[in-house]
Every structure is written in structure tokens, then in C-alpha cells.
Motif scaffolding. Structure first.
Motif, PDB file in Angstrom:
ATOM      1  N   MET A 165      -0.681  -3.891   3.463  1.00 36.40           N
ATOM      2  CA  MET A 165      -1.061  -5.287   3.667  1.00 36.40           C
ATOM      3  C   MET A 165      -0.548  -6.084   2.470  1.00 36.40           C
ATOM      4  O   MET A 165      -0.881  -5.770   1.331  1.00 36.40           O
ATOM      5  CB  MET A 165      -2.578  -5.421   3.762  1.00 36.40           C
ATOM      6  N   LEU A 166       0.270  -7.095   2.741  1.00 35.58           N
ATOM      7  CA  LEU A 166       0.740  -8.026   1.723  1.00 35.58           C
ATOM      8  C   LEU A 166       0.252  -9.413   2.135  1.00 35.58           C
ATOM      9  O   LEU A 166      -0.222  -9.602   3.247  1.00 35.58           O
ATOM     10  CB  LEU A 166       2.266  -8.003   1.643  1.00 35.58           C
ATOM     11  N   ASP A 167       0.417 -10.381   1.259  1.00 35.76           N
ATOM     12  CA  ASP A 167      -0.033 -11.735   1.573  1.00 35.76           C
ATOM     13  C   ASP A 167       0.558 -12.263   2.877  1.00 35.76           C
ATOM     14  O   ASP A 167      -0.135 -12.884   3.666  1.00 35.76           O
ATOM     15  CB  ASP A 167       0.307 -12.698   0.428  1.00 35.76           C
ATOM     16  N   ALA A 168       1.827 -12.033   3.106  1.00 34.61           N
ATOM     17  CA  ALA A 168       2.506 -12.623   4.255  1.00 34.61           C
ATOM     18  C   ALA A 168       3.019 -11.593   5.250  1.00 34.61           C
ATOM     19  O   ALA A 168       3.745 -11.947   6.172  1.00 34.61           O
ATOM     20  CB  ALA A 168       3.665 -13.488   3.770  1.00 34.61           C
ATOM     21  N   ALA A 169       2.677 -10.338   5.080  1.00 32.59           N
ATOM     22  CA  ALA A 169       3.209  -9.315   5.975  1.00 32.59           C
ATOM     23  C   ALA A 169       2.296  -8.101   5.993  1.00 32.59           C
ATOM     24  O   ALA A 169       1.508  -7.885   5.078  1.00 32.59           O
ATOM     25  CB  ALA A 169       4.606  -8.898   5.524  1.00 32.59           C
ATOM     26  N   GLU A 170       2.439  -7.332   7.037  1.00 30.56           N
ATOM     27  CA  GLU A 170       1.770  -6.040   7.116  1.00 30.56           C
ATOM     28  C   GLU A 170       2.633  -5.133   7.975  1.00 30.56           C
ATOM     29  O   GLU A 170       3.412  -5.602   8.801  1.00 30.56           O
ATOM     30  CB  GLU A 170       0.367  -6.170   7.705  1.00 30.56           C
ATOM     31  N   GLY A 171       2.518  -3.846   7.728  1.00 24.77           N
ATOM     32  CA  GLY A 171       3.300  -2.912   8.513  1.00 24.77           C
ATOM     33  C   GLY A 171       3.203  -1.506   7.952  1.00 24.77           C
ATOM     34  O   GLY A 171       2.492  -1.255   6.983  1.00 24.77           O
ATOM     35  N   TRP A 172       3.922  -0.603   8.575  1.00 20.55           N
ATOM     36  CA  TRP A 172       3.888   0.825   8.258  1.00 20.55           C
ATOM     37  C   TRP A 172       5.152   1.237   7.509  1.00 20.55           C
ATOM     38  O   TRP A 172       6.236   0.746   7.788  1.00 20.55           O
ATOM     39  CB  TRP A 172       3.785   1.635   9.542  1.00 20.55           C
ATOM     40  N   ILE A 173       4.982   2.169   6.571  1.00 19.57           N
ATOM     41  CA  ILE A 173       6.097   2.711   5.805  1.00 19.57           C
ATOM     42  C   ILE A 173       5.798   4.179   5.549  1.00 19.57           C
ATOM     43  O   ILE A 173       4.625   4.577   5.477  1.00 19.57           O
ATOM     44  CB  ILE A 173       6.289   1.931   4.477  1.00 19.57           C
ATOM     45  N   THR A 174       6.847   4.992   5.418  1.00 16.76           N
ATOM     46  CA  THR A 174       6.594   6.406   5.173  1.00 16.76           C
ATOM     47  C   THR A 174       5.969   6.597   3.791  1.00 16.76           C
ATOM     48  O   THR A 174       6.319   5.915   2.832  1.00 16.76           O
ATOM     49  CB  THR A 174       7.873   7.256   5.303  1.00 16.76           C
ATOM     50  N   GLN A 175       5.042   7.511   3.733  1.00 21.77           N
ATOM     51  CA  GLN A 175       4.244   7.751   2.530  1.00 21.77           C
ATOM     52  C   GLN A 175       5.082   8.191   1.345  1.00 21.77           C
ATOM     53  O   GLN A 175       4.749   7.899   0.199  1.00 21.77           O
ATOM     54  CB  GLN A 175       3.180   8.804   2.864  1.00 21.77           C
ATOM     55  N   ASP A 176       6.192   8.849   1.588  1.00 26.69           N
ATOM     56  CA  ASP A 176       7.030   9.336   0.486  1.00 26.69           C
ATOM     57  C   ASP A 176       7.770   8.218  -0.249  1.00 26.69           C
ATOM     58  O   ASP A 176       8.393   8.452  -1.272  1.00 26.69           O
ATOM     59  CB  ASP A 176       8.015  10.398   0.970  1.00 26.69           C
ATOM     60  N   LYS A 177       7.673   6.989   0.237  1.00 28.49           N
ATOM     61  CA  LYS A 177       8.310   5.852  -0.428  1.00 28.49           C
ATOM     62  C   LYS A 177       7.322   5.085  -1.304  1.00 28.49           C
ATOM     63  O   LYS A 177       7.624   4.003  -1.779  1.00 28.49           O
ATOM     64  CB  LYS A 177       8.907   4.904   0.608  1.00 28.49           C
ATOM     65  N   LEU A 178       6.134   5.672  -1.525  1.00 22.66           N
ATOM     66  CA  LEU A 178       5.070   4.952  -2.225  1.00 22.66           C
ATOM     67  C   LEU A 178       4.570   5.692  -3.453  1.00 22.66           C
ATOM     68  O   LEU A 178       4.454   6.914  -3.445  1.00 22.66           O
ATOM     69  CB  LEU A 178       3.882   4.730  -1.279  1.00 22.66           C
ATOM     70  N   PHE A 179       4.263   4.938  -4.499  1.00 25.94           N
ATOM     71  CA  PHE A 179       3.511   5.445  -5.639  1.00 25.94           C
ATOM     72  C   PHE A 179       2.115   4.854  -5.527  1.00 25.94           C
ATOM     73  O   PHE A 179       1.962   3.633  -5.462  1.00 25.94           O
ATOM     74  CB  PHE A 179       4.143   5.024  -6.971  1.00 25.94           C
ATOM     75  N   GLY A 180       1.118   5.716  -5.472  1.00 29.00           N
ATOM     76  CA  GLY A 180      -0.268   5.258  -5.384  1.00 29.00           C
ATOM     77  C   GLY A 180      -1.089   6.029  -4.372  1.00 29.00           C
ATOM     78  O   GLY A 180      -2.297   5.810  -4.259  1.00 29.00           O
ATOM     79  N   VAL A 181      -0.453   6.914  -3.630  1.00 25.28           N
ATOM     80  CA  VAL A 181      -1.145   7.814  -2.707  1.00 25.28           C
ATOM     81  C   VAL A 181      -0.513   9.194  -2.823  1.00 25.28           C
ATOM     82  O   VAL A 181       0.680   9.321  -3.080  1.00 25.28           O
ATOM     83  CB  VAL A 181      -1.089   7.339  -1.229  1.00 25.28           C
TER      84      VAL A 181
END
Length: 188
Positions: A165-181
Motif C-alpha cells: 500500500m502506497l499513498d497513490a497505489a496498491e498492488g502485489w509484488i513478489t516477496q523476493d524483491k522486498l527488504f522487510g519481510v
């Protein structure tokens, strides 16, 4: 006290709406390089919460110290509310945290929040945006594109996908592209 190094990491515009390129409005109104907690995860000696664990910065200015007291030297200063960090140790009212670059230091516990956030592709070398999809599957329509190092709230994760969830957008992304989970974790 020694020299204070500012570790602002990025201009605040990188984290804001300037870094989001809308493709289509969504119809409905995340860790690489982080070690996943092993089975039988250790718990903090102070809080009883898992260590390691992800949290976010509560304040817009957070001093990171060499040791767990106000008498220890400030090594750098985080300057972004919501930045995800990993708690790696606890000592009294202090938490040792690690950022996406591997930098570690001690932060006073009240400057941290249990609110889960992620950083999109912080290790990316290019300026190419990452795609947020409308559904958690390859080939789904693109909801938005976000630049690397954007910080977002993470709503949930399932089957290797996270809903951001961002201020102006929301959507799905693969987990391996994220730092924080952690891989396979659902932070909701």
C-alpha cells in the motif's frame, strides 16, 4: 563525541509520490539479503518477541549509536519515518538494528514501531521501476510501477507475493524483491 555521519540514504522525494509512476488505477481500495528466522526462533530477553524481527522507524530522525546507551557515539542518523529495519538484539531499552545495507547499530526502543513496512528492491543497481500487479500472479495487469528503494506499507503476504500500500497505489509484488519481510512470512 565523535563525528556524526548522516545516513539519510536518499532524498525524501525518492520515497514519496515522485517515485511512483501510475499505469492504471487499482480496482480495490516483502526480503532478499535478510536471513529468515530459523525454526525455534530465539526471543528477545527484554520483550519476549522474536529476534531477529522486522520493525520500522517511528521518528523522522533516529540516532544510531555504537552501543546501547546515550553515552555511546552516534555513528549515523536515519532520516526517514517508516524505514524498515531488522532487530537483531535487545538490551534493556535498546535494540540493535540492521538496515538493508547491512549497517548495524543501537536505537532507543521508543523510536521503533511494530508497523510493518518494506523497501522495494533496495539492492537494485538500475533505475528501472518494479511492477505492482493487480493480482498475485505473473502476467496479471500492472497496477503501478515503483522505483527501487521506495518504502511502502505491507498489508499481507501469501504464496511468495506481498500486497503493498502506497499513498497513490496498491498492488502485489513478489516477496523476493522486498527488504522487510522474511521469505514465506506473512506479517499481517
Amino acid at each position: 563525541m565523535g563525528k556524526t555521519v548522516s545516513r539519510a540514504l536518499f532524498a525524501s522525494a525518492i520515497f514519496g509520490l515522485a517515485a511512483i509512476v501510475m499505469v492504471a488505477m487499482p480496482t480495490s481500495s516483502v526480503a532478499q539479503n535478510a536471513s529468515a528466522p530459523a525454526a525455534g526462533v530465539a526471543t528477545g530477553t527484554v520483550t519476549g518477541l522474536p529476534v531477529p524481527r522486522f520493525v520500522s522507524l517511528k521518528a523522522s530522525r533516529v540516532n544510531v549509536r555504537r552501543g546501547p546507551s546515550r553515552t555511546h557515539q552516534i555513528d549515523w542518523i536515519y532520516q526517514h519515518t517508516g524505514l524498515p529495519v531488522e532487530v537483531t538484539a535487545e538490551f534493556e531499552n535498546w535494540r540493535r538494528v540492521r538496515d538493508f545495507e547491512g549497517g548495524e547499530g543501537w536505537v532507543f526502543h521508543t523510536l521503533l514501531s511494530g508497523r510493518r513496512t518494506v523497501m522495494v528492491a533496495p539492492w537494485s543497481q538500475g533505475e528501472s521501476p518494479e511492477e505492482l500487479l493487480r493480482r498475485p500472479q505473473q502476467g496479471a495487469p500492472i497496477a503501478a510501477r515503483v522505483m527501487p528503494k521506495v518504502v511502502a506499507d505491507v498489508e499481507s503476504c501469501e504464496d511468495g507475493w506481498c500486497r503493498l500500500m502506497l499513498d497513490a497505489a496498491e498492488g502485489w509484488i513478489t516477496q523476493d524483491k522486498l527488504f522487510g519481510v522474511y521469505p514465506g512470512e506473512d506479517p499481517s
